[in-house]
Motif scaffolding. Structure first.
Motif, PDB file in Angstrom:
ATOM      1  N   UNK A   1       3.298   2.932  -6.658  1.00 42.28           N
ATOM      2  CA  UNK A   1       1.731   2.947  -6.594  1.00 42.28           C
ATOM      3  C   UNK A   1       1.578   3.013  -5.212  1.00 42.28           C
ATOM      4  N   UNK A   2       0.950   3.647  -4.240  1.00 44.84           N
ATOM      5  CA  UNK A   2       0.914   2.974  -2.381  1.00 44.84           C
ATOM      6  C   UNK A   2      -0.197   2.298  -1.996  1.00 44.84           C
ATOM      7  N   UNK A   3      -0.070   0.975  -1.422  1.00 46.27           N
ATOM      8  CA  UNK A   3      -1.508   0.364  -1.025  1.00 46.27           C
ATOM      9  C   UNK A   3      -1.688   0.738   0.074  1.00 46.27           C
ATOM     10  N   UNK A   4      -2.262   1.547   1.102  1.00 47.21           N
ATOM     11  CA  UNK A   4      -2.613   1.503   2.343  1.00 47.21           C
ATOM     12  C   UNK A   4      -4.206   1.101   3.238  1.00 47.21           C
ATOM     13  N   UNK A   5      -4.251   1.301   4.233  1.00 47.03           N
ATOM     14  CA  UNK A   5      -5.249   1.031   4.776  1.00 47.03           C
ATOM     15  C   UNK A   5      -6.142   1.308   6.020  1.00 47.03           C
TER      16      UNK A   5
END
Length: 328
Positions: free
Chosen positions: A191-195
Protein backbone atom coordinates in the motif's frame (compact mmCIF):
# COMPACT_ATOMS: atom_id res chain seq x y z
CA UNK A 1 -8.88 -5.42 -5.69
CA UNK A 2 -12.56 -5.42 -4.84
CA UNK A 3 -14.03 -2.08 -3.78
CA UNK A 4 -15.33 -3.70 -0.58
CA UNK A 5 -12.16 -5.63 0.25
CA UNK A 6 -10.40 -4.17 3.32
CA UNK A 7 -7.15 -2.33 2.65
CA UNK A 8 -5.50 -4.55 5.29
CA UNK A 9 -6.93 -7.84 3.96
CA UNK A 10 -3.67 -9.67 3.15
CA UNK A 11 -1.61 -11.74 5.57
CA UNK A 12 1.31 -9.37 5.00
CA UNK A 13 0.88 -5.68 4.10
CA UNK A 14 3.90 -3.53 3.21
CA UNK A 15 3.38 0.22 3.58
CA UNK A 16 5.95 1.85 1.33
CA UNK A 17 6.71 5.30 -0.09
CA UNK A 18 8.82 8.36 0.55
CA UNK A 19 9.22 9.92 3.99
CA UNK A 20 6.63 12.44 5.13
CA UNK A 21 3.72 11.12 3.07
CA UNK A 22 1.85 9.45 5.95
CA UNK A 23 3.18 5.86 5.95
CA UNK A 24 3.44 5.57 9.73
CA UNK A 25 -0.01 6.92 10.50
CA UNK A 26 -1.56 4.83 7.73
CA UNK A 27 0.05 1.72 9.25
CA UNK A 28 -1.31 2.61 12.69
CA UNK A 29 -4.85 3.21 11.46
CA UNK A 30 -4.94 0.07 9.32
CA UNK A 31 -3.86 -1.90 12.38
CA UNK A 32 -6.64 -0.35 14.44
CA UNK A 33 -9.20 -1.03 11.71
CA UNK A 34 -8.18 -4.68 11.46
CA UNK A 35 -8.25 -5.16 15.24
CA UNK A 36 -11.66 -3.51 15.55
CA UNK A 37 -12.91 -5.85 12.82
CA UNK A 38 -12.07 -8.77 15.11
CA UNK A 39 -8.76 -9.70 13.53
CA UNK A 40 -5.57 -10.37 15.45
CA UNK A 41 -3.07 -7.97 13.92
CA UNK A 42 0.59 -7.06 14.37
CA UNK A 43 1.85 -3.64 13.33
CA UNK A 44 5.60 -3.56 12.74
CA UNK A 45 8.18 -0.88 12.08
CA UNK A 46 11.41 -1.67 10.22
CA UNK A 47 14.28 0.23 11.81
CA UNK A 48 18.09 0.06 11.45
CA UNK A 49 18.49 -0.46 15.20
CA UNK A 50 16.45 -0.81 18.38
CA UNK A 51 17.90 2.11 20.33
CA UNK A 52 15.94 4.97 18.75
CA UNK A 53 12.39 6.17 19.40
CA UNK A 54 9.69 4.41 17.42
CA UNK A 55 7.41 6.84 15.52
CA UNK A 56 4.86 4.08 14.87
CA UNK A 57 4.62 2.69 18.39
CA UNK A 58 4.77 6.20 19.88
CA UNK A 59 1.22 6.61 18.54
CA UNK A 60 0.18 4.06 21.15
CA UNK A 61 2.35 5.19 24.07
CA UNK A 62 5.27 2.79 23.48
CA UNK A 63 8.09 4.95 22.07
CA UNK A 64 10.84 2.52 23.14
CA UNK A 65 9.59 -1.04 23.67
CA UNK A 66 11.79 -3.10 25.99
CA UNK A 67 11.24 -6.33 24.10
CA UNK A 68 12.13 -7.57 20.64
CA UNK A 69 9.07 -9.86 20.69
CA UNK A 70 5.51 -8.89 19.70
CA UNK A 71 3.71 -7.23 22.62
CA UNK A 72 0.07 -6.43 23.18
CA UNK A 73 -0.91 -2.80 22.62
CA UNK A 74 -4.59 -3.29 23.34
CA UNK A 75 -7.21 -5.91 22.56
CA UNK A 76 -6.27 -7.72 19.35
CA UNK A 77 -3.63 -5.17 18.36
CA UNK A 78 0.06 -6.00 18.86
CA UNK A 79 3.29 -4.17 18.02
CA UNK A 80 6.93 -4.95 17.28
CA UNK A 81 10.09 -3.35 15.92
CA UNK A 82 11.89 -5.25 13.16
CA UNK A 83 15.64 -4.68 12.98
CA UNK A 84 18.38 -6.56 11.08
CA UNK A 85 20.10 -7.62 14.29
CA UNK A 86 16.89 -9.22 15.57
CA UNK A 87 16.70 -11.34 12.44
CA UNK A 88 20.38 -12.22 12.71
CA UNK A 89 19.84 -13.32 16.32
CA UNK A 90 16.88 -15.51 15.29
CA UNK A 91 18.97 -17.10 12.55
CA UNK A 92 21.87 -17.84 14.90
CA UNK A 93 19.52 -19.37 17.46
CA UNK A 94 18.23 -21.78 14.84
CA UNK A 95 21.75 -22.51 13.56
CA UNK A 96 23.63 -22.84 16.87
CA UNK A 97 20.74 -24.12 19.05
CA UNK A 98 22.52 -22.84 22.19
CA UNK A 99 21.17 -19.50 23.41
CA UNK A 100 24.32 -18.64 25.39
CA UNK A 101 26.46 -19.00 22.27
CA UNK A 102 24.06 -16.79 20.31
CA UNK A 103 24.01 -14.08 22.96
CA UNK A 104 27.81 -14.13 23.13
CA UNK A 105 28.11 -13.95 19.34
CA UNK A 106 25.69 -11.02 19.08
CA UNK A 107 27.72 -9.10 21.67
CA UNK A 108 30.74 -9.24 19.39
CA UNK A 109 31.27 -5.79 17.92
CA UNK A 110 33.23 -7.25 15.00
CA UNK A 111 30.43 -9.67 14.10
CA UNK A 112 27.78 -6.96 14.42
CA UNK A 113 29.71 -4.61 12.14
CA UNK A 114 30.14 -7.39 9.59
CA UNK A 115 26.45 -8.37 9.59
CA UNK A 116 25.35 -4.74 9.16
CA UNK A 117 27.98 -3.77 6.59
CA UNK A 118 28.08 -6.87 4.37
CA UNK A 119 25.92 -6.45 1.23
CA UNK A 120 22.38 -7.90 1.55
CA UNK A 121 22.91 -9.04 5.18
CA UNK A 122 20.69 -6.31 6.74
CA UNK A 123 17.90 -7.12 4.25
CA UNK A 124 18.28 -10.85 4.94
CA UNK A 125 18.02 -10.15 8.68
CA UNK A 126 14.76 -8.23 8.18
CA UNK A 127 13.40 -10.88 5.80
CA UNK A 128 14.31 -13.67 8.24
CA UNK A 129 12.37 -11.97 11.03
CA UNK A 130 9.35 -11.43 8.78
CA UNK A 131 9.41 -15.12 7.84
CA UNK A 132 9.66 -16.03 11.53
CA UNK A 133 6.59 -13.92 12.36
CA UNK A 134 4.56 -15.41 9.49
CA UNK A 135 5.63 -18.97 10.39
CA UNK A 136 4.29 -18.55 13.93
CA UNK A 137 0.73 -18.15 12.62
CA UNK A 138 -0.08 -15.97 15.63
CA UNK A 139 -1.59 -13.12 13.64
CA UNK A 140 -4.20 -12.75 10.93
CA UNK A 141 -2.35 -9.74 9.53
CA UNK A 142 1.17 -8.35 9.80
CA UNK A 143 1.29 -4.71 8.64
CA UNK A 144 4.81 -3.33 8.17
CA UNK A 145 5.84 0.32 8.03
CA UNK A 146 8.91 0.37 5.77
CA UNK A 147 11.42 3.19 6.29
CA UNK A 148 11.99 4.36 2.70
CA UNK A 149 10.92 3.86 -0.90
CA UNK A 150 13.88 1.66 -1.78
CA UNK A 151 13.53 -0.65 1.20
CA UNK A 152 10.70 -2.72 -0.28
CA UNK A 153 12.72 -3.11 -3.47
CA UNK A 154 15.85 -4.13 -1.57
CA UNK A 155 13.85 -6.56 0.55
CA UNK A 156 12.63 -8.37 -2.57
CA UNK A 157 15.65 -8.05 -4.87
CA UNK A 158 18.88 -8.21 -2.84
CA UNK A 159 18.24 -11.55 -1.09
CA UNK A 160 17.71 -13.14 -4.53
CA UNK A 161 21.43 -12.70 -5.16
CA UNK A 162 22.26 -14.72 -2.05
CA UNK A 163 19.61 -17.32 -2.87
CA UNK A 164 21.24 -18.00 -6.23
CA UNK A 165 24.51 -18.71 -4.42
CA UNK A 166 22.97 -20.53 -1.42
CA UNK A 167 19.74 -22.09 -2.75
CA UNK A 168 19.29 -24.56 0.13
CA UNK A 169 20.09 -24.88 3.81
CA UNK A 170 18.85 -22.68 6.66
CA UNK A 171 19.61 -19.40 4.86
CA UNK A 172 18.48 -20.50 1.40
CA UNK A 173 15.23 -22.05 2.63
CA UNK A 174 14.35 -18.96 4.70
CA UNK A 175 15.07 -16.60 1.79
CA UNK A 176 12.98 -18.71 -0.59
CA UNK A 177 10.09 -18.83 1.88
CA UNK A 178 10.31 -15.07 2.39
CA UNK A 179 10.37 -14.34 -1.34
CA UNK A 180 7.46 -16.72 -1.89
CA UNK A 181 5.40 -14.76 0.65
CA UNK A 182 6.38 -11.35 -0.74
CA UNK A 183 5.52 -12.32 -4.31
CA UNK A 184 2.22 -14.05 -3.56
CA UNK A 185 -0.67 -11.75 -4.51
CA UNK A 186 -3.00 -13.75 -2.25
CA UNK A 187 -0.74 -13.36 0.81
CA UNK A 188 1.04 -10.01 0.43
CA UNK A 189 0.59 -6.64 -1.15
CA UNK A 190 1.95 -3.14 -0.86
CA UNK A 191 0.00 0.00 0.00
CA UNK A 192 1.59 3.28 -1.10
CA UNK A 193 0.64 6.74 0.22
CA UNK A 194 1.74 9.82 -1.74
CA UNK A 195 1.25 13.60 -1.87
CA UNK A 196 -0.60 15.86 -4.36
CA UNK A 197 2.49 17.10 -6.19
CA UNK A 198 3.58 16.01 -9.64
CA UNK A 199 6.94 14.61 -8.53
CA UNK A 200 5.62 12.40 -5.69
CA UNK A 201 2.83 11.04 -7.91
CA UNK A 202 5.31 10.34 -10.71
CA UNK A 203 7.66 8.61 -8.25
CA UNK A 204 4.73 6.55 -6.97
CA UNK A 205 4.11 5.30 -10.51
CA UNK A 206 7.78 4.40 -10.83
CA UNK A 207 7.70 2.59 -7.47
CA UNK A 208 4.65 0.60 -8.56
CA UNK A 209 6.47 -0.49 -11.73
CA UNK A 210 9.61 -1.41 -9.78
CA UNK A 211 7.66 -3.43 -7.20
CA UNK A 212 5.86 -5.20 -10.03
CA UNK A 213 9.22 -6.12 -11.58
CA UNK A 214 10.23 -7.60 -8.21
CA UNK A 215 7.00 -9.59 -8.09
CA UNK A 216 5.35 -7.59 -5.29
CA UNK A 217 1.70 -6.78 -5.92
CA UNK A 218 0.49 -3.25 -5.13
CA UNK A 219 -3.09 -3.29 -3.86
CA UNK A 220 -3.86 0.37 -3.11
CA UNK A 221 -2.52 3.91 -3.28
CA UNK A 222 -3.51 6.82 -1.04
CA UNK A 223 -3.32 10.48 -2.12
CA UNK A 224 -2.82 12.42 1.12
CA UNK A 225 -3.12 16.09 2.13
CA UNK A 226 -5.21 17.38 -0.77
CA UNK A 227 -5.80 21.14 -0.17
CA UNK A 228 -9.36 22.35 0.05
CA UNK A 229 -10.73 24.08 -3.06
CA UNK A 230 -12.95 26.94 -1.80
CA UNK A 231 -14.05 28.07 -5.28
CA UNK A 232 -16.84 26.82 -7.49
CA UNK A 233 -16.13 26.47 -11.21
CA UNK A 234 -18.02 29.70 -11.91
CA UNK A 235 -16.07 31.61 -9.23
CA UNK A 236 -12.81 30.29 -10.57
CA UNK A 237 -13.71 31.37 -14.12
CA UNK A 238 -14.44 34.91 -12.87
CA UNK A 239 -11.15 35.00 -10.99
CA UNK A 240 -9.21 33.81 -14.03
CA UNK A 241 -10.90 36.45 -16.21
CA UNK A 242 -10.04 39.18 -13.69
CA UNK A 243 -6.43 37.99 -13.49
CA UNK A 244 -6.13 38.01 -17.28
CA UNK A 245 -7.37 41.61 -17.43
CA UNK A 246 -5.25 42.75 -14.49
CA UNK A 247 -1.91 41.15 -15.13
CA UNK A 248 -0.17 43.32 -12.54
CA UNK A 249 -2.92 43.09 -9.95
CA UNK A 250 -2.43 41.13 -6.76
CA UNK A 251 -5.06 39.51 -4.60
CA UNK A 252 -5.08 37.78 -1.24
CA UNK A 253 -4.51 34.05 -1.60
CA UNK A 254 -2.77 34.14 -5.00
CA UNK A 255 0.06 31.94 -3.75
CA UNK A 256 -2.34 29.40 -2.29
CA UNK A 257 -4.19 29.36 -5.61
CA UNK A 258 -0.98 28.35 -7.38
CA UNK A 259 -0.46 25.58 -4.82
CA UNK A 260 -4.06 24.45 -5.32
CA UNK A 261 -3.60 24.29 -9.09
CA UNK A 262 -0.52 22.11 -8.65
CA UNK A 263 -2.42 19.82 -6.29
CA UNK A 264 -5.39 19.51 -8.65
CA UNK A 265 -3.05 18.70 -11.55
CA UNK A 266 -1.38 16.02 -9.40
CA UNK A 267 -4.79 14.68 -8.38
CA UNK A 268 -5.66 14.30 -12.06
CA UNK A 269 -2.38 12.41 -12.61
CA UNK A 270 -3.17 10.23 -9.60
CA UNK A 271 -6.63 9.34 -10.88
CA UNK A 272 -5.81 8.75 -14.54
CA UNK A 273 -2.05 8.11 -14.64
CA UNK A 274 -1.74 5.31 -12.09
CA UNK A 275 -2.96 1.80 -13.00
CA UNK A 276 -6.71 1.32 -12.90
CA UNK A 277 -6.20 -2.05 -11.24
CA UNK A 278 -5.40 -0.26 -7.98
CA UNK A 279 -7.88 1.02 -5.44
CA UNK A 280 -7.23 4.74 -5.03
CA UNK A 281 -8.07 6.64 -1.85
CA UNK A 282 -7.97 10.40 -1.41
CA UNK A 283 -7.59 12.21 1.92
CA UNK A 284 -7.86 16.02 2.21
CA UNK A 285 -5.62 18.35 4.18
CA UNK A 286 -6.50 19.72 7.60
CA UNK A 287 -4.93 22.44 9.71
CA UNK A 288 -4.70 22.09 13.47
CA UNK A 289 -5.51 25.75 14.10
CA UNK A 290 -8.88 25.72 12.37
CA UNK A 291 -9.84 22.04 12.25
CA UNK A 292 -9.26 21.02 15.87
CA UNK A 293 -12.65 19.34 16.33
CA UNK A 294 -12.18 17.24 13.20
CA UNK A 295 -8.65 16.34 14.21
CA UNK A 296 -9.98 14.88 17.44
CA UNK A 297 -12.08 12.53 15.30
CA UNK A 298 -9.07 11.63 13.15
CA UNK A 299 -9.32 7.80 13.33
CA UNK A 300 -13.04 7.94 12.46
CA UNK A 301 -12.47 10.15 9.43
CA UNK A 302 -9.54 8.13 8.13
CA UNK A 303 -11.39 4.85 8.56
CA UNK A 304 -14.21 6.31 6.50
CA UNK A 305 -11.78 7.39 3.78
CA UNK A 306 -10.19 3.93 3.62
CA UNK A 307 -13.49 2.06 3.34
CA UNK A 308 -15.04 4.15 0.56
CA UNK A 309 -14.98 2.79 -2.96
CA UNK A 310 -13.05 4.68 -5.68
CA UNK A 311 -16.25 6.25 -7.01
CA UNK A 312 -17.58 7.18 -3.57
CA UNK A 313 -14.56 8.82 -1.98
CA UNK A 314 -14.29 11.65 -4.52
CA UNK A 315 -17.78 12.80 -3.47
CA UNK A 316 -17.16 12.42 0.28
CA UNK A 317 -13.63 13.80 0.40
CA UNK A 318 -14.56 16.71 2.67
CA UNK A 319 -15.27 14.32 5.54
CA UNK A 320 -11.75 13.06 6.28
CA UNK A 321 -8.43 14.66 7.30
CA UNK A 322 -4.91 14.09 6.05
CA UNK A 323 -2.80 11.24 7.40
CA UNK A 324 -0.53 13.61 9.29
CA UNK A 325 -3.39 15.57 10.78
CA UNK A 326 -3.67 14.15 14.26
CA UNK A 327 -3.02 11.28 16.61
CA UNK A 328 -3.73 7.77 15.41
Amino acid sequence: MSAVEPIWSRELVLVSGKGGVGKTTLTAVMGQMAAEAGRKVLIAEVTPDLHTTSPLLSHFGHPRPRTEEPFRISGQLYGIRIAPQSGHRLFLRQALKVRLLVDAAMKSAALTRFLMAAPTFPEIGVLFQIVHLIRQKRFDHVIIDLPATGHALALASLPRVVHRVVPTGLIGDAIKEGLDILTSASRCWAVIPTLPESMPVTETGELIDSLHECGIHVGAVVLNRIPNNPLTDVERDHLDDWSAQNSHGRFLGARELVRLDRALAAQKMFRSGLPNTLTKYEVPELHADRDQKRLLRFPEYLRAALTLSPTEHSESIESSPNLEGGPA
